[in-house]
Design a protein around this motif. Structure first.
Motif, PDB file in Angstrom:
ATOM      1  N   ALA A 154      27.957  41.650 -27.583  1.00 27.10           N
ATOM      2  CA  ALA A 154      27.625  40.810 -26.424  1.00 27.10           C
ATOM      3  C   ALA A 154      27.553  39.336 -26.785  1.00 27.10           C
ATOM      4  N   VAL A 208      29.420  34.947 -25.282  1.00 32.68           N
ATOM      5  CA  VAL A 208      28.515  33.800 -25.374  1.00 32.68           C
ATOM      6  C   VAL A 208      29.100  32.747 -26.321  1.00 32.68           C
ATOM      7  N   ILE A 228      34.432  27.312 -26.378  1.00 33.23           N
ATOM      8  CA  ILE A 228      35.664  27.090 -25.619  1.00 33.23           C
ATOM      9  C   ILE A 228      35.348  26.678 -24.183  1.00 33.23           C
ATOM     10  N   LYS A 287      35.921  28.288 -21.578  1.00 28.39           N
ATOM     11  CA  LYS A 287      36.884  28.835 -20.625  1.00 28.39           C
ATOM     12  C   LYS A 287      37.027  30.319 -20.914  1.00 28.39           C
ATOM     13  N   TRP A 316      35.004  40.708 -20.708  1.00 28.21           N
ATOM     14  CA  TRP A 316      34.849  39.345 -20.186  1.00 28.21           C
ATOM     15  C   TRP A 316      36.220  38.750 -19.842  1.00 28.21           C
ATOM     16  N   ALA A 332      37.703  40.473 -16.718  1.00 30.43           N
ATOM     17  CA  ALA A 332      37.036  40.230 -15.435  1.00 30.43           C
ATOM     18  C   ALA A 332      37.568  38.979 -14.735  1.00 30.43           C
ATOM     19  N   ARG A 351      40.231  50.917 -18.058  1.00 31.23           N
ATOM     20  CA  ARG A 351      40.427  49.536 -17.631  1.00 31.23           C
ATOM     21  C   ARG A 351      41.845  49.013 -17.853  1.00 31.23           C
ATOM     22  N   VAL A 370      26.258  31.194 -15.496  1.00 29.83           N
ATOM     23  CA  VAL A 370      26.950  29.945 -15.864  1.00 29.83           C
ATOM     24  C   VAL A 370      27.822  29.478 -14.707  1.00 29.83           C
ATOM     25  N   GLU A 371      28.512  30.426 -14.104  1.00 34.57           N
ATOM     26  CA  GLU A 371      29.409  30.100 -12.993  1.00 34.57           C
ATOM     27  C   GLU A 371      28.640  29.482 -11.819  1.00 34.57           C
ATOM     28  N   GLN A 394      25.244  20.853 -22.306  1.00 37.43           N
ATOM     29  CA  GLN A 394      26.687  21.076 -22.469  1.00 37.43           C
ATOM     30  C   GLN A 394      27.320  21.524 -21.156  1.00 37.43           C
ATOM     31  N   GLU A 395      26.675  22.498 -20.484  1.00 37.55           N
ATOM     32  CA  GLU A 395      27.248  23.054 -19.247  1.00 37.55           C
ATOM     33  C   GLU A 395      27.187  22.050 -18.105  1.00 37.55           C
ATOM     34  N   ARG A 421      30.067  19.489 -18.801  1.00 38.19           N
ATOM     35  CA  ARG A 421      31.395  20.101 -18.680  1.00 38.19           C
ATOM     36  C   ARG A 421      31.928  20.089 -17.248  1.00 38.19           C
ATOM     37  N   VAL A 459      36.685  20.724 -21.307  1.00 39.26           N
ATOM     38  CA  VAL A 459      35.374  21.346 -21.549  1.00 39.26           C
ATOM     39  C   VAL A 459      35.164  21.754 -23.002  1.00 39.26           C
ATOM     40  N   THR A 468      22.082  31.853 -23.608  1.00 40.48           N
ATOM     41  CA  THR A 468      22.966  32.488 -22.637  1.00 40.48           C
ATOM     42  C   THR A 468      23.104  33.966 -23.024  1.00 40.48           C
ATOM     43  N   ARG A 469      23.047  34.820 -22.036  1.00 38.57           N
ATOM     44  CA  ARG A 469      23.035  36.257 -22.301  1.00 38.57           C
ATOM     45  C   ARG A 469      24.142  36.933 -21.504  1.00 38.57           C
ATOM     46  N   TYR A 470      24.901  37.787 -22.202  1.00 37.37           N
ATOM     47  CA  TYR A 470      25.961  38.552 -21.544  1.00 37.37           C
ATOM     48  C   TYR A 470      25.329  39.697 -20.771  1.00 37.37           C
ATOM     49  N   PHE A 510      25.995  42.977 -18.071  1.00 40.77           N
ATOM     50  CA  PHE A 510      27.057  43.851 -17.574  1.00 40.77           C
ATOM     51  C   PHE A 510      26.456  44.994 -16.774  1.00 40.77           C
ATOM     52  N   GLY A 523      28.559  46.372 -13.781  1.00 35.99           N
ATOM     53  CA  GLY A 523      29.994  46.540 -14.015  1.00 35.99           C
ATOM     54  C   GLY A 523      30.784  45.262 -13.864  1.00 35.99           C
ATOM     55  N   PRO A 532      30.885  41.630 -15.435  1.00 39.51           N
ATOM     56  CA  PRO A 532      30.264  40.831 -16.492  1.00 39.51           C
ATOM     57  C   PRO A 532      29.920  39.415 -16.049  1.00 39.51           C
ATOM     58  N   ARG A 533      28.739  38.971 -16.448  1.00 36.25           N
ATOM     59  CA  ARG A 533      28.299  37.606 -16.159  1.00 36.25           C
ATOM     60  C   ARG A 533      27.611  37.026 -17.386  1.00 36.25           C
ATOM     61  N   LEU A 534      27.647  35.709 -17.498  1.00 36.02           N
ATOM     62  CA  LEU A 534      26.865  35.026 -18.523  1.00 36.02           C
ATOM     63  C   LEU A 534      25.648  34.432 -17.831  1.00 36.02           C
ATOM     64  N   PHE A 586      18.199  26.874 -26.662  1.00 37.97           N
ATOM     65  CA  PHE A 586      18.981  27.435 -27.761  1.00 37.97           C
ATOM     66  C   PHE A 586      19.264  26.377 -28.825  1.00 37.97           C
TER      67      PHE A 586
END
Lengths: 347, 347
Positions: free
Chosen positions: A246, A250, A256, A258, A276, A279, A325, B144-145, B197-198, B201, B212, B222-224, B226, B229, B231-233, B240
């Motif tokens: 996981a 991150v 990156i 992106k 990731w 998705a 998938r 993040v999004e 940073q975010e 960017r 970015v 930041t944590r992944y 799921f 089903g 996936p999100r950060l 951090f």
């Protein structure tokens, strides 16, 4: 004289024409040349070619702008050999031996005692705690510069126990071709490794053509030191970031920012990176290298009934998720015509 | 007819010659055009031009290979306005107001109570703990999004309290020219900010032409995720990495892995970045923006007897170190012909 001169002109013209045709032919041959010569024809090779076509054909609904052409590659087991132990673990163990004279207490103190005694059974049982101790003793307490120099010296001479070749020659030629093919099509290729960022940076450019700023990896705490008027970055014996499982999405986000368009892995450490990547919308390439070639390299899973392995574990659940998938599994045995440059003969 | 034809040929030739000369002249004019038109002639402008010449002239002993042409820029106070408060702090405070209806308890609970009451005296005394609480409440608990989308919406409409222009218009034109000039000479320009940073960017490409992946900044955990089903950060309310002061060389090492050849800052948050840059061999450019123009922008130090400031502090010790180490101090008042694009009229 005049005739001679004319003949010269004609001759020169003819040579020019021949050269011109040769150049044309050469350019054409290059354009038509197989960008993935070490790959056998099959679904894996086709998936790569289809992906590049889909993402780089202007006007295609799956076209990806050059700035977003990001391809991420796990290293151990995806770009180079990881068996019988990770290269970085081999480095750490050899460095324990090297540092032992300065640490007489290690002879009586585990995990160092087992390493110095070459007790493979004990080492095989090392957990996170033991490895953290070994990393702390072998990877820290020195500056980033000194660490890079130590790794550079080691990797220049160390050899893989089975293939008896430098580790840096044991990259997978088909994967290097895939990287080069992607780069030739405007993709930036990143290494996204559970291994140490500073370790991999030492050779990433020479071996893979990946510059240091495109290496995302695990790291220990680094501290700016200016005590004696000469600034140094000191490596502390404390984990900062684990770029595995996981942690990979991150780490990708941090370095990156992106979402990758393509991601390559080989174990359960890469599952989240592929999820990731997948998705995102549009054309996305998700690939897993499956080590099913005991003769030319190694065979391990435990997926598909292959022997289990603590290193580069490819569980059945990952194989099932790949199918579900639509991730492409690369069979080393069937998809790769050649594994290493100047193919090493297995023993 | 023949004479006419000849005349045509001569005429065509003459036109061709004129075009040719015009092209030559145009190319020459472009080459000679001032790459830094918003800078007054003086030691600061000269230092930039000399540095570019020294590092890009083939055969020069100070030539820098394109892969190592790294230039780092602090953001707040170096690339854009940071007074009366950091743009990101303005975002955080406005977001407290926006989120307040969902948090009735904030009315009685500091630091939120003071923010909601607009108690400037109390806010001016906020320490790290209070700001961490505000950041936790306004920058975390979302993906993040979603965060990027919230920042994007805010920055599109928010205006600077004094200049009454969007923050994104309040970049320093001379600094943008310096970035563009460096990029035109093969340098990659990075933002190395104590800010998030975010956050940065979201507009780094549009405002500065910095992608970015070339934004190095502070970050929260930041944590992944799921769970469902998809996936999100997720952004967690926990610091951090602080990319400020001694953290800047560490952040540079983590994201770039190379020592900058040029570094630009404006406060004691940039001291270590400039030290680290300067400790490399060869030609290195180290510059500090000094805000000494109360009329067109702001004047603060406390160096050189200017008013003290908690934001973007430029202490006398930094001015002394700059002199001692040969860093170039940019006087906004004297070195910059123009500060903003479509110069804002100060009130």
């Amino acid at each position: 004289m005049r005739q001679h001169s004319l003949r010269s002109v004609i001759a020169t013209g003819a040579i020019g024409l021949v050269l011109f045709v040769a150049l044309l032919f050469g350019a054409n041959a290059r354009a038509l040349a197989d960008p993935l010569p070490s790959w056998n024809d099959g679904p894996a090779k086709q998936a790569i070619v289809d992906f590049v076509t889909a993402t780089t054909t202007e006007g295609s609904p799956t076209f990806v702008a050059p700035a977003d052409r990001i391809a991420t590659f796990d290293q151990d087991g995806t770009l180079w050999v990881e068996q019988p132990i990770y290269t970085q673990a081999a480095f750490a163990l050899e460095r324990v031996h090297e540092l032992a004279p300065q640490h007489p207490e290690w002879k009586k103190q585990d995990p160092f005692k087992s390493v110095l005694a070459g007790d493979r059974a004990a080492m095989a049982k090392f957990g996170e705690g033991q490895w953290a101790e070994i990393v702390g003793a072998t990877h820290a307490g020195i500056s980033v510069e000194d660490f890079e120099s130590i790794v550079g010296q080691w990797i220049a001479t160390a050899k893989h126990p089975r293939f008896q070749r430098p580790y840096t020659e044991l990259f997978y030629l088909p994967m290097l071709e895939a990287m080069q093919y992607l780069r030739a099509n405007g993709f930036r290729t990143y290494i996204v490794t559970g291994g140490g960022q500073e370790f991999v940076r030492v050779f990433s450019d020479a071996v893979y053509g990946v510059p240091v700023e495109q290496v995302v990896g695990s790291s220990i705490v680094t501290r700016y030191d200016f005590n004696d008027g000469k600034p140094r970055l000191m490596r502390e014996p404390k984990i900062f970031f684990i770029n595995d499982k996981a942690g990979k999405p991150v780490g990708i986000n941090m370095l990156i920012g992106k979402r990758p368009a393509a991601a390559f892995g080989n174990s359960d450490g890469d599952r989240q990176m592929l999820e990731w990547t997948g998705a995102g919308g549009g054309a996305r390439l998700k690939m897993l290298v499956f080590h099913d070639d005991a003769e030319r390299e190694f065979a391990y899973g435990p997926a598909n009934g292959l022997p289990d392995s603590k290193i580069g574990t490819f569980p059945q659940a990952l194989m099932d998720e790949a199918k579900q998938r639509g991730w492409t599994v690369i069979s080393m045995k069937n998809d790769w015509k050649q594994i290493f440059q100047n193919e090493a003969k297995p023993d």
